[in-house]
Design a protein around this motif. Structure first.
Motif, PDB file in Angstrom:
ATOM      1  N   ILE A 120     -16.419  -7.602 -14.468  1.00  0.00           N
ATOM      2  CA  ILE A 120     -15.279  -6.823 -13.757  1.00  0.00           C
ATOM      3  C   ILE A 120     -15.713  -5.591 -13.304  1.00  0.00           C
ATOM      4  CG2 ILE A 120     -13.146  -5.798 -14.758  1.00  0.00           C
ATOM      5  CD1 ILE A 120     -12.775  -8.124 -16.669  1.00  0.00           C
ATOM      6  N   LYS A 136     -19.267 -16.364 -14.978  1.00  0.00           N
ATOM      7  CA  LYS A 136     -18.822 -17.662 -15.305  1.00  0.00           C
ATOM      8  C   LYS A 136     -19.369 -18.810 -15.271  1.00  0.00           C
ATOM      9  CE  LYS A 136     -13.659 -16.397 -15.420  1.00  0.00           C
ATOM     10  NZ  LYS A 136     -12.436 -16.812 -14.830  1.00  0.00           N
ATOM     11  N   VAL A 149      -4.387  -8.390 -19.995  1.00  0.00           N
ATOM     12  CA  VAL A 149      -5.665  -8.842 -19.348  1.00  0.00           C
ATOM     13  C   VAL A 149      -6.157 -10.186 -19.369  1.00  0.00           C
ATOM     14  CG1 VAL A 149      -8.312  -8.258 -19.128  1.00  0.00           C
ATOM     15  CG2 VAL A 149      -6.528  -6.295 -19.450  1.00  0.00           C
ATOM     16  N   PRO A 153       1.278 -11.782 -18.418  1.00  0.00           N
ATOM     17  CA  PRO A 153       2.688 -11.885 -18.893  1.00  0.00           C
ATOM     18  C   PRO A 153       3.573 -12.265 -17.988  1.00  0.00           C
ATOM     19  CG  PRO A 153       1.953  -9.380 -18.499  1.00  0.00           C
ATOM     20  CD  PRO A 153       0.738 -10.453 -18.385  1.00  0.00           C
ATOM     21  N   VAL A 160       4.039 -15.191 -16.651  1.00  0.00           N
ATOM     22  CA  VAL A 160       3.643 -16.337 -16.080  1.00  0.00           C
ATOM     23  C   VAL A 160       3.573 -17.513 -17.429  1.00  0.00           C
ATOM     24  CG1 VAL A 160       1.495 -17.410 -15.032  1.00  0.00           C
ATOM     25  CG2 VAL A 160       2.099 -15.093 -14.425  1.00  0.00           C
ATOM     26  N   LYS A 176       5.097 -11.228  -6.887  1.00  0.00           N
ATOM     27  CA  LYS A 176       6.128 -10.029  -7.385  1.00  0.00           C
ATOM     28  C   LYS A 176       6.118  -8.953  -6.354  1.00  0.00           C
ATOM     29  CE  LYS A 176       7.661 -12.051 -11.298  1.00  0.00           C
ATOM     30  NZ  LYS A 176       6.347 -12.837 -11.727  1.00  0.00           N
ATOM     31  N   GLU A 218      -2.825 -18.853  -7.800  1.00  0.00           N
ATOM     32  CA  GLU A 218      -3.525 -17.397  -7.850  1.00  0.00           C
ATOM     33  C   GLU A 218      -2.581 -16.342  -7.528  1.00  0.00           C
ATOM     34  OE1 GLU A 218      -7.932 -18.781  -6.262  1.00  0.00           O
ATOM     35  OE2 GLU A 218      -6.335 -18.560  -4.735  1.00  0.00           O
ATOM     36  N   ARG A 250       0.631 -16.518  -8.558  1.00  0.00           N
ATOM     37  CA  ARG A 250       1.310 -16.259  -9.903  1.00  0.00           C
ATOM     38  C   ARG A 250       0.852 -15.272 -10.744  1.00  0.00           C
ATOM     39  NH1 ARG A 250       2.673 -21.726  -9.006  1.00  0.00           N
ATOM     40  NH2 ARG A 250       0.999 -22.634 -10.806  1.00  0.00           N
ATOM     41  N   ILE A 251      -0.689 -15.691 -10.924  1.00  0.00           N
ATOM     42  CA  ILE A 251      -1.671 -14.752 -11.776  1.00  0.00           C
ATOM     43  C   ILE A 251      -1.557 -13.460 -11.381  1.00  0.00           C
ATOM     44  CG2 ILE A 251      -3.921 -14.623 -12.859  1.00  0.00           C
ATOM     45  CD1 ILE A 251      -2.510 -16.927 -14.008  1.00  0.00           C
ATOM     46  N   GLY A 262       1.726 -11.889 -12.073  1.00  0.00           N
ATOM     47  CA  GLY A 262       1.663 -11.536 -13.354  1.00  0.00           C
ATOM     48  C   GLY A 262       1.207 -10.305 -13.927  1.00  0.00           C
ATOM     49  N   SER A 263      -0.107 -10.167 -13.524  1.00  0.00           N
ATOM     50  CA  SER A 263      -0.877  -9.011 -14.040  1.00  0.00           C
ATOM     51  C   SER A 263      -2.156  -9.000 -13.081  1.00  0.00           C
ATOM     52  CB  SER A 263      -1.276  -9.137 -15.375  1.00  0.00           C
ATOM     53  OG  SER A 263      -2.290  -8.295 -15.930  1.00  0.00           O
ATOM     54  N   LEU A 267      -4.622  -7.100 -13.557  1.00  0.00           N
ATOM     55  CA  LEU A 267      -5.867  -7.168 -14.422  1.00  0.00           C
ATOM     56  C   LEU A 267      -6.312  -8.428 -14.993  1.00  0.00           C
ATOM     57  CD1 LEU A 267      -4.679  -3.929 -16.823  1.00  0.00           C
ATOM     58  CD2 LEU A 267      -6.391  -4.051 -14.906  1.00  0.00           C
ATOM     59  N   THR A 268      -5.237  -9.426 -15.115  1.00  0.00           N
ATOM     60  CA  THR A 268      -5.740 -10.553 -15.602  1.00  0.00           C
ATOM     61  C   THR A 268      -6.345 -11.178 -14.243  1.00  0.00           C
ATOM     62  OG1 THR A 268      -3.868 -10.822 -16.978  1.00  0.00           O
ATOM     63  CG2 THR A 268      -4.883 -12.787 -16.453  1.00  0.00           C
ATOM     64  N   VAL A 297      -8.197  -9.761 -12.018  1.00  0.00           N
ATOM     65  CA  VAL A 297      -9.339  -9.181 -11.769  1.00  0.00           C
ATOM     66  C   VAL A 297     -10.251  -9.904 -12.962  1.00  0.00           C
ATOM     67  CG1 VAL A 297     -10.716  -7.277 -12.190  1.00  0.00           C
ATOM     68  CG2 VAL A 297      -8.746  -6.816 -10.994  1.00  0.00           C
ATOM     69  N   TYR A 298      -9.857 -10.073 -14.356  1.00  0.00           N
ATOM     70  CA  TYR A 298     -10.428 -10.741 -15.220  1.00  0.00           C
ATOM     71  C   TYR A 298     -10.755 -11.904 -14.688  1.00  0.00           C
ATOM     72  CZ  TYR A 298     -10.746 -13.371 -19.529  1.00  0.00           C
ATOM     73  OH  TYR A 298     -10.880 -14.217 -20.594  1.00  0.00           O
ATOM     74  N   ALA A 299     -10.085 -13.014 -14.061  1.00  0.00           N
ATOM     75  CA  ALA A 299     -10.003 -14.289 -13.711  1.00  0.00           C
ATOM     76  C   ALA A 299     -10.886 -14.138 -12.462  1.00  0.00           C
ATOM     77  CB  ALA A 299      -8.687 -14.899 -13.557  1.00  0.00           C
ATOM     78  N   GLY A 300     -11.488 -13.373 -11.692  1.00  0.00           N
ATOM     79  CA  GLY A 300     -12.055 -13.314 -10.391  1.00  0.00           C
ATOM     80  C   GLY A 300     -11.205 -13.700  -9.683  1.00  0.00           C
ATOM     81  N   ILE A 301      -9.900 -13.558  -9.437  1.00  0.00           N
ATOM     82  CA  ILE A 301      -8.965 -13.814  -8.404  1.00  0.00           C
ATOM     83  C   ILE A 301      -8.749 -12.424  -7.615  1.00  0.00           C
ATOM     84  CG2 ILE A 301      -6.560 -14.223  -7.684  1.00  0.00           C
ATOM     85  CD1 ILE A 301      -6.701 -16.189 -10.432  1.00  0.00           C
TER      86      ILE A 301
END
Lengths: 498, 352
Positions: free
Chosen positions: A304, A328, A342, A346, A348, B85, B223, B225-226, B229-230, B232-233, B235-239
């Motif tokens: 990250i 990954k 993270v 949220p 979703v 969003k 992608e 929706r994620i 939603g956040s 940070l999520t 970035v964490y998921a590589g999106i």
């Protein structure tokens, strides 16, 4: 009998079924800096919140200047001269320094602001124009303004909840001198909460220690008590590990070589020369009070954060400069500390959240296969016994334990070779904790290399094969779990290294 | 001491948006009736007249559906952006710029095949809408500037450009001083499919399906929706959250731009201030009422199209056309309030 400016007797407070404070006694002498020491969750902040009138205790009484106070509320507490600096800033970001300092009606320097501000700027070694808005200030400057606000509000008792957590070592040094002068020149009574023994030793005259909501030591003279004593009081005894550690260990799966990460704004090393390796079938625990670089370390290994220096090898492959996705693909899983926000998005659905890691596996070209996705989630639900009645409902409808199981399941189902688990059981109930521990041990036995970052020493001692302690961005000590002594670990966490 | 507290419901009925729309619509009809009664008009007579004149014949039905086209397309654009969003308040401007792009291309190009010509012009409309939202999109992803404000402001800019063009370079000398550009040639008029219903309605159906696919079935939708939603999520998921937001904005603007193109080629046939009668704003209501669901936007868009036709015809019996605006707006209000009760439940709790 000694005269105390504030005395709290037999204070008890619980939240639901959780006892935050149990029969706690606390008393302060005028003009002295007191230390309050304890692990996270020991009840230090709860006690401060009771004293400043934010929480109402169920039992016990509070005396200020020998007068019993009932129905203490924040406004009345501030009239009595009790002021608190919280861990999070309570400043109005868009207001100027002057407006923030003179906001409260109990302000005493409204008419003489300029002189007072000059005087205390000197004490706090602060050189900013009071017309500046708060949002333009650095974190350290904001912390100084927070403390100064108490003085302007005429607080004679200043409760400071971990004020040094956000400060650089230099700023901490400055703060020490400022607080000393405030206690000597203005006769301020100060309570300093800290995890760091060094600070307790340098800042305070007497120290109180809390553990599990109880006050385990009262008013010890700081100069007479040893670090070992304090740590023993703070940590108590630990249950010995019941998990077999004699499993087979294979080749190194994760190598970290001289990793450094610098906070560019403050030019401050958040990670300093980090070196370690984890072998297949091994759990390496990282102990440390949060905020000592653990989050940064996890983010850097997972890809990250990529602007670090040094080398990282996953399964023998150099991944420097590679992002989240390619790491990954090398079968690395990351269970982040921040579950909702993270790890999970949220707002979703549970279904969407369940495929965040592997969504490229459930796709068919540009199309996301509904059947594959559903099967994937059902598999997770069955394998990890997650209670998720409605897959289309928002993720936040799940309980904390089920959320974490979903997150862990998602990250573990593909039998990852390297796992980073950051605070995996924080805030969960006993059963959920047990379930999560079992999951990690299963992965270990399956040959994963696991980095376990935790603040919970019980957990670290139970699961880890080896233990490293992080303090201010460095790995300050390394223990083999069989020879590790809880008190030595505690000392290293508090920054005492012989 | 007892206190009332809100709790989010564990599971929400899938049809809750539909029910809240229905209840909201009933509330709106009720409010409309009161206003009519105050004006000494019989609500039943008025509403039945509205109904008859908006859907009672092939002709009126096709006018209603024609009116629905821009509402649906702009609403779909808004709903796609909402996946990340983000709010698009600029559909009105995007409609105008879509029409302007069509006219620009029409003036400056020659095509032998009318079919190809129409096709190219429709693409130009889409591109015009995307162009309109380009600056808000850039400022959003690069500087984090609130898109609600920037998309709203572009409406005024584009409206200014429209006024300038139809009073200046594009002014039609034959328009008897009415500020409007010259009519486009009949060869590029969108053909009708039955009655007065234009081919645009088929495009509308196609794009509803497209939006539904994009939002609910595609990897891109996931992608979005994620990322919505956040961040940070993501970035964490590589999106790449910014990239998704940027693309979603361009697509959202494009949908509204296409609405402008269809409006120009099938209804007004020339650029004037009449290209849109607030469609871009009504589309926000349509999208919000349906909880951003493409199929819902299609149906509610049709209903609102009929309502505005109904509203304009009842002026003949002395009722203001604003009655349909009132009904549209109150439906949103009612639906949002009812949706609240579907999402939360109110419980009595003991104070700790």
């Amino acid at each position: 009998m000694k005269q105390y400016i504030l005395e709290a007797k037999n204070i008890s407070k619980s939240f639901g079924n959780v006892r935050a404070l149990e029969d706690v006694n606390f008393y302060l002498e005028k003009g002295i800096i007191h230390g309050l020491l304890g692990e996270n969750g020991a009840g230090k902040s709860s006690l401060m919140n009771v004293l400043s009138g934010i929480y109402q205790p169920e039992k016990g009484s509070i005396f200020v200047n020998n007068i019993k106070q009932t129905n203490l509320n924040p406004e009345y507490a501030s009239e009595l001269g009790i002021g608190m600096v919280h861990q999070e800033f309570r400043l109005i970001e868009s207001f100027s320094i002057q407006d923030n300092l003179t906001l409260s009606k109990s302000n005493i320097y409204r008419d003489d602001f300029k002189n007072a501000f000059e005087k205390y700027s000197e004490i706090f070694s602060l050189s900013v124009n009071p017309e500046k808005t708060i949002s333009e200030l650095s974190v350290g400057e904001k912390q100084k303004i927070e403390i100064m606000k108490l003085i302007f509000n005429n607080s004679s008792i200043m409760l400071l909840d971990e004020p040094t957590a956000v400060l650089t070592p230099q700023e901490t040094d400055q703060l020490k001198n400022s607080l000393k002068r405030l206690s000597e020149e203005d006769e301020k009574t100060i309570v300093l909460i800290s995890h760091k023994l060094k600070e307790i030793r340098e800042f305070t005259e007497t120290v109180f220690v809390m553990k599990n909501g109880e006050m385990v030591a009262e008013n010890l003279l700081t100069e007479n008590v040893t670090d070992n004593n304090l740590i023993e009081l703070m940590m108590g005894h630990i249950k010995k590990s019941v998990i077999d550690k004699s499993n087979k260990v294979g080749d190194a799966k994760l190598n970290i070589k001289s990793v450094e990460y610098v906070d560019k704004v403050n030019n401050y090393k958040l990670l300093d020369n980090i070196n370690f390796e984890i072998k297949a079938g091994e759990i390496l625990g990282i102990a440390g009070v949060s905020g000592n670089g653990q989050v940064e370390l996890a983010n850097i290994i997972s890809g990250i954060q990529v602007d670090y220096s040094g080398e990282i090898f996953i399964n023998g492959q150099d991944v420097s400069g590679k992002g989240v996705k390619s790491r990954k693909k090398l079968n690395l899983s990351y269970i982040p500390e921040n579950r909702l926000g993270v790890g999970l998005a949220p707002g979703v659905s549970i279904l969407d959240n369940s495929i965040v890691k592997d969504y490229f596996k459930t796709r068919r070209g540009p199309h996301l296969s509904k059947t594959k996705t559903k099967t994937y989630l059902e598999n997770l639900i069955n394998t990890f016994s997650i209670k998720a009645p409605d897959s289309k409902a928002e993720i936040s409808t799940l309980s904390g334990g089920n959320m974490q199981k979903l997150l862990m399941g998602r990250e573990l189902i593909s039998k990852p070779e390297v796992i980073i688990a950051s605070q995996p059981t924080r805030g969960l109930d006993v059963n959920a904790v047990e379930a999560i521990h079992n999951l990690l041990v299963d992965q270990r036995d399956g040959g994963s290399a696991i980095l376990l970052i935790s603040e919970d020493l019980d957990e670290l001692f139970k699961l880890s094969n080896r233990l490293l302690v992080m303090y201010e961005g460095k790995i300050v000590k390394s223990f083999d779990i069989n020879n590790a002594d809880i008190n030595n670990v505690g000392l290293a966490m508090a920054g005492v290294i012989e | 001491m007892n206190n009332l507290k809100l709790f989010k419901r564990q599971s929400i009925n899938e049809l809750s948006t539909f029910y809240s729309f229905l209840i909201g619509f009933v509330i709106a009809i009720f409010i409309g009736s009161i206003i009519l009664l105050v004006q000494d008009k019989n609500p039943i007579d008025t509403f039945s007249l509205m109904l008859r004149l908006s859907v009672g014949s092939i002709n009126s039905l096709s006018s209603s559906l024609n009116k629905a086209i821009p509402l649906i397309l702009a609403g779909l654009g808004i709903s796609i952006m909402n996946s990340v969003k983000l709010w698009n308040i600029g559909a009105e401007g995007q409609i105008f710029l879509g029409a302007i792009a069509v006219n620009y291309l029409y003036i400056n190009t020659q095509f032998n095949s009318p079919t190809l010509h129409i096709f190219v012009l429709l693409i130009a409309g889409f591109a015009g809408g995307s162009l309109c939202i380009l600056i808000p999109a850039i400022t959003k992803v690069v500087f984090g500037v609130n898109e609600i404000i920037t998309t709203l402001l572009t409406n005024y800019i584009v409206f200014g450009i429209t006024i300038f063009l139809i009073n200046g370079p594009w002014k039609d000398p034959k328009s008897l001083n009415f500020p409007a550009a010259a009519y486009v040639g009949e060869e590029v008029f969108l053909p009708t499919i039955f009655g007065k219903l234009s081919l645009g309605f088929l495009i509308c159906i196609l794009f509803t399906a497209l939006a539904h696919y994009l939002k609910n079935k595609s990897v891109f939708g996931f992608e979005m929706r994620i990322a919505g939603g956040s961040a940070l999520t993501a970035v964490y998921a590589g999106i790449n959250a910014r990239q998704k937001a940027f693309i979603a904005m361009l697509i959202g603007g494009g949908f509204a731009g296409l609405a402008g193109a269809i409006e120009l080629l099938s209804q007004t046939h020339r650029v004037s201030t009449g290209i849109s009668q607030g469609f871009g704003y009504t589309a926000i209501i349509v999208a919000a009422i349906t909880g951003m669901r493409p199929l819902g936007i299609f149906l509610v868009g049709c209903l609102f199209g009929a309502l505005s036709i109904g509203g304009s015809v009842i002026q003949t019996i002395g009722v203001s056309a604003y009655i349909s605006d009132i009904i549209q707006a109150s439906t949103l209000f009612g639906a949002l309030i009812i949706q609240f009760f579907f999402t939360y439940q109110i419980k009595k709790v003991e104070n700790d």
